[in-house]
Design a protein around this motif. Sequence first.
Motif, PDB file in Angstrom:
ATOM      1  N   ILE A 238       0.825  -1.213   0.000  1.00  0.00           N
ATOM      2  CA  ILE A 238       0.000   0.000   0.000  1.00  0.00           C
ATOM      3  C   ILE A 238       0.857   1.260   0.000  1.00  0.00           C
ATOM      4  CG2 ILE A 238      -0.277   0.037   2.524  1.00  0.00           C
ATOM      5  CD1 ILE A 238      -3.181   1.044   1.989  1.00  0.00           C
ATOM      6  N   VAL A 239       2.005   1.241   0.687  1.00  0.00           N
ATOM      7  CA  VAL A 239       2.860   2.430   0.717  1.00  0.00           C
ATOM      8  C   VAL A 239       3.429   2.736  -0.668  1.00  0.00           C
ATOM      9  CG1 VAL A 239       5.071   3.313   1.581  1.00  0.00           C
ATOM     10  CG2 VAL A 239       3.410   2.361   3.173  1.00  0.00           C
ATOM     11  N   PHE A 240       3.777   1.709  -1.427  1.00  0.00           N
ATOM     12  CA  PHE A 240       4.265   1.947  -2.777  1.00  0.00           C
ATOM     13  C   PHE A 240       3.153   2.413  -3.720  1.00  0.00           C
ATOM     14  CE2 PHE A 240       8.174  -0.584  -1.791  1.00  0.00           C
ATOM     15  CZ  PHE A 240       9.078   0.417  -2.152  1.00  0.00           C
ATOM     16  N   GLY A 241       1.910   2.371  -3.257  1.00  0.00           N
ATOM     17  CA  GLY A 241       0.812   2.961  -4.022  1.00  0.00           C
ATOM     18  C   GLY A 241       0.733   4.462  -3.856  1.00  0.00           C
ATOM     19  N   ILE A 242       1.505   5.018  -2.920  1.00  0.00           N
ATOM     20  CA  ILE A 242       1.556   6.468  -2.737  1.00  0.00           C
ATOM     21  C   ILE A 242       2.504   7.042  -3.782  1.00  0.00           C
ATOM     22  CG2 ILE A 242       2.145   8.337  -1.147  1.00  0.00           C
ATOM     23  CD1 ILE A 242       1.686   6.326   1.156  1.00  0.00           C
ATOM     24  N   PRO A 243       2.040   7.921  -4.665  1.00  0.00           N
ATOM     25  CA  PRO A 243       2.939   8.475  -5.680  1.00  0.00           C
ATOM     26  C   PRO A 243       4.176   9.109  -5.042  1.00  0.00           C
ATOM     27  CG  PRO A 243       0.675   9.087  -6.146  1.00  0.00           C
ATOM     28  CD  PRO A 243       0.673   8.443  -4.789  1.00  0.00           C
ATOM     29  N   ALA A 244       5.325   8.898  -5.651  1.00  0.00           N
ATOM     30  CA  ALA A 244       6.620   9.464  -5.253  1.00  0.00           C
ATOM     31  C   ALA A 244       7.387   8.601  -4.270  1.00  0.00           C
ATOM     32  CB  ALA A 244       6.500  10.879  -4.695  1.00  0.00           C
ATOM     33  N   VAL A 245       6.799   7.537  -3.713  1.00  0.00           N
ATOM     34  CA  VAL A 245       7.559   6.643  -2.837  1.00  0.00           C
ATOM     35  C   VAL A 245       8.437   5.738  -3.699  1.00  0.00           C
ATOM     36  CG1 VAL A 245       7.424   4.723  -1.202  1.00  0.00           C
ATOM     37  CG2 VAL A 245       5.863   6.656  -0.977  1.00  0.00           C
ATOM     38  N   LYS A 246       9.751   5.779  -3.467  1.00  0.00           N
ATOM     39  CA  LYS A 246      10.685   4.992  -4.275  1.00  0.00           C
ATOM     40  C   LYS A 246      11.588   4.087  -3.447  1.00  0.00           C
ATOM     41  CE  LYS A 246      11.037   5.205  -8.152  1.00  0.00           C
ATOM     42  NZ  LYS A 246      10.313   4.432  -9.201  1.00  0.00           N
ATOM     43  N   GLY A 247      11.503   4.147  -2.143  1.00  0.00           N
ATOM     44  CA  GLY A 247      12.329   3.289  -1.307  1.00  0.00           C
ATOM     45  C   GLY A 247      11.654   3.037   0.026  1.00  0.00           C
ATOM     46  N   LEU A 248      11.918   1.861   0.606  1.00  0.00           N
ATOM     47  CA  LEU A 248      11.269   1.479   1.859  1.00  0.00           C
ATOM     48  C   LEU A 248      12.216   0.590   2.644  1.00  0.00           C
ATOM     49  CD1 LEU A 248       8.493   1.817   3.256  1.00  0.00           C
ATOM     50  CD2 LEU A 248       7.771  -0.291   2.138  1.00  0.00           C
ATOM     51  N   GLU A 249      12.379   0.866   3.937  1.00  0.00           N
ATOM     52  CA  GLU A 249      13.195   0.012   4.786  1.00  0.00           C
ATOM     53  C   GLU A 249      12.556  -0.104   6.164  1.00  0.00           C
ATOM     54  OE1 GLU A 249      17.131   1.627   5.215  1.00  0.00           O
ATOM     55  OE2 GLU A 249      16.479   3.281   6.493  1.00  0.00           O
ATOM     56  N   PHE A 250      12.654  -1.307   6.737  1.00  0.00           N
ATOM     57  CA  PHE A 250      12.089  -1.576   8.053  1.00  0.00           C
ATOM     58  C   PHE A 250      13.218  -1.733   9.070  1.00  0.00           C
ATOM     59  CE2 PHE A 250       8.793  -2.674   5.130  1.00  0.00           C
ATOM     60  CZ  PHE A 250       7.606  -2.401   5.789  1.00  0.00           C
ATOM     61  N   GLY A 251      13.033  -1.120  10.247  1.00  0.00           N
ATOM     62  CA  GLY A 251      14.045  -1.216  11.278  1.00  0.00           C
ATOM     63  C   GLY A 251      15.379  -0.667  10.819  1.00  0.00           C
ATOM     64  N   ALA A 252      16.432  -1.453  10.983  1.00  0.00           N
ATOM     65  CA  ALA A 252      17.758  -1.021  10.553  1.00  0.00           C
ATOM     66  C   ALA A 252      17.877  -0.966   9.034  1.00  0.00           C
ATOM     67  CB  ALA A 252      18.821  -1.957  11.130  1.00  0.00           C
ATOM     68  N   GLY A 253      17.012  -1.680   8.339  1.00  0.00           N
ATOM     69  CA  GLY A 253      16.946  -1.599   6.886  1.00  0.00           C
ATOM     70  C   GLY A 253      18.261  -1.883   6.188  1.00  0.00           C
ATOM     71  N   MET A 254      18.709  -0.934   5.376  1.00  0.00           N
ATOM     72  CA  MET A 254      19.914  -1.114   4.576  1.00  0.00           C
ATOM     73  C   MET A 254      21.169  -1.248   5.437  1.00  0.00           C
ATOM     74  SD  MET A 254      18.696  -1.298   1.616  1.00  0.00           S
ATOM     75  CE  MET A 254      17.222  -0.846   0.687  1.00  0.00           C
ATOM     76  N   GLU A 255      21.106  -0.798   6.673  1.00  0.00           N
ATOM     77  CA  GLU A 255      22.269  -0.908   7.563  1.00  0.00           C
ATOM     78  C   GLU A 255      22.594  -2.368   7.879  1.00  0.00           C
ATOM     79  OE1 GLU A 255      21.940   1.480  11.070  1.00  0.00           O
ATOM     80  OE2 GLU A 255      21.065   3.175   9.974  1.00  0.00           O
ATOM     81  N   TYR A 256      21.616  -3.259   7.736  1.00  0.00           N
ATOM     82  CA  TYR A 256      21.852  -4.679   7.983  1.00  0.00           C
ATOM     83  C   TYR A 256      23.023  -5.204   7.137  1.00  0.00           C
ATOM     84  CZ  TYR A 256      17.897  -6.235  10.890  1.00  0.00           C
ATOM     85  OH  TYR A 256      17.030  -6.483  11.926  1.00  0.00           O
ATOM     86  N   ALA A 257      23.189  -4.652   5.937  1.00  0.00           N
ATOM     87  CA  ALA A 257      24.210  -5.149   5.016  1.00  0.00           C
ATOM     88  C   ALA A 257      25.622  -5.006   5.576  1.00  0.00           C
ATOM     89  CB  ALA A 257      24.107  -4.418   3.681  1.00  0.00           C
ATOM     90  N   SER A 258      25.835  -4.060   6.480  1.00  0.00           N
ATOM     91  CA  SER A 258      27.173  -3.826   7.034  1.00  0.00           C
ATOM     92  C   SER A 258      27.307  -4.309   8.478  1.00  0.00           C
ATOM     93  CB  SER A 258      27.509  -2.331   6.961  1.00  0.00           C
ATOM     94  OG  SER A 258      26.568  -1.562   7.686  1.00  0.00           O
ATOM     95  N   MET A 259      26.280  -4.983   8.992  1.00  0.00           N
ATOM     96  CA  MET A 259      26.305  -5.459  10.375  1.00  0.00           C
ATOM     97  C   MET A 259      26.758  -6.913  10.466  1.00  0.00           C
ATOM     98  SD  MET A 259      22.738  -4.095  12.027  1.00  0.00           S
ATOM     99  CE  MET A 259      22.419  -2.391  12.425  1.00  0.00           C
ATOM    100  N   LYS A 260      27.212  -7.304  11.647  1.00  0.00           N
ATOM    101  CA  LYS A 260      27.402  -8.705  11.990  1.00  0.00           C
ATOM    102  C   LYS A 260      26.192  -9.149  12.806  1.00  0.00           C
ATOM    103  CE  LYS A 260      32.445  -8.706  11.944  1.00  0.00           C
ATOM    104  NZ  LYS A 260      33.699  -8.937  12.739  1.00  0.00           N
TER     105      LYS A 260
END
Length: 357
Positions: A238-260
């Motif tokens: 539903i959030v991506f149905g809002i015009p102009a939304v192009k990215g979404l992350e939950f919690g730490a989101g993209m930071e997970y990629a650099s975590m242990k």
Amino acid sequence: MSSTYGEKLKITIFGQSHSPAIGVTVEGMPAGFEIDMKKLGAFLSRRAPGKDDTSTGRKEGDVPRFLSGLVVNTVCGAPITAIIENTNIRSHDYDDLRDCPRPGHADYTARIKYGESHDIAGGGHFSGRLTAPLCVAGGIALQILEGMGIYIGAHIVQIGMEKADRYDPVNVTREDMAILQTFPVRSHDEEERFRREITAAKAEGDSVGGMIECCAIGIPGGVGDPMFDGMENRIGRIVFGIPAVKGLEFGAGMEYASMKGSRSNDAFFVNDGKIETKTNNSGGILGGITNGMPLVFRAAIKPTPSISMEQDSVSLSEMKDKKLSVKGRHDPCIVPRAVPVMEAATAIAVLDAILCK
């Protein structure tokens, strides 16, 4: 249907930016619930256009007229249908865009899919104007959730290069989320910095994007499903149905990629007879199911495509390169007005998931 969302709580959005009216039909709203119309009106006014120089000059009252589903403001069990009339339109501002599509807008893809039948005025069914009826449904859902002890609030954490503090993902409170009025920021300093970013872009004939953080507290554990109907999926749909939304992350989101794992895992502990987590990198969701902690996510909002600054486009009829400077009334930054929309969308997704549970 692409304009319909939900399983037990089903909403369908209809209309175009410059059609006589826009609206929503809602099926599955719990019967017997009395809607606080004053509170709903105040919520809708947060999204309404034309309030100050940081938004579009188009002024609309955005007062919904309920055609069915209510008896003296109480949900009667029949589908709820509400419309909002479009009263301040200037369709001629969009005449040139039928042949010369706006870069970054759906003008071109709509032309590919629908041909000459596409309603170009105001962006047609692709317009952010369609978030007004979404807020009607979401505003009611917010009231129902509050009766269950569930509270949802969003705020701006970035506009352009300027950033603000995020919620405390473990200890966020209802009071933290209450500072969400005309300009949804925590302090006067943040408001001034954000306004400077918007007005500077506007002065250049440009626009600017940003990021919104949304949080829901009070959701019990066990809401949602694994795999394709997880809470991330339900909210994302539903959030991506809002015009102009192009990215979404939950919690730490993209930071997970650099975590242990030793840092990213949210350690469990017992607090006053309840199982909680010491951190909330998961954003309150594990395996698609809520764990009882605050549900936290952030959405990236792109800059408004309609800018007066000259851009490169094409003439579809001549198949030649062409310069474009967009006319009309447009938000130099859509982020402030998108905050209540984010709350509305989240409320619909959460209530639907609870009704399914």
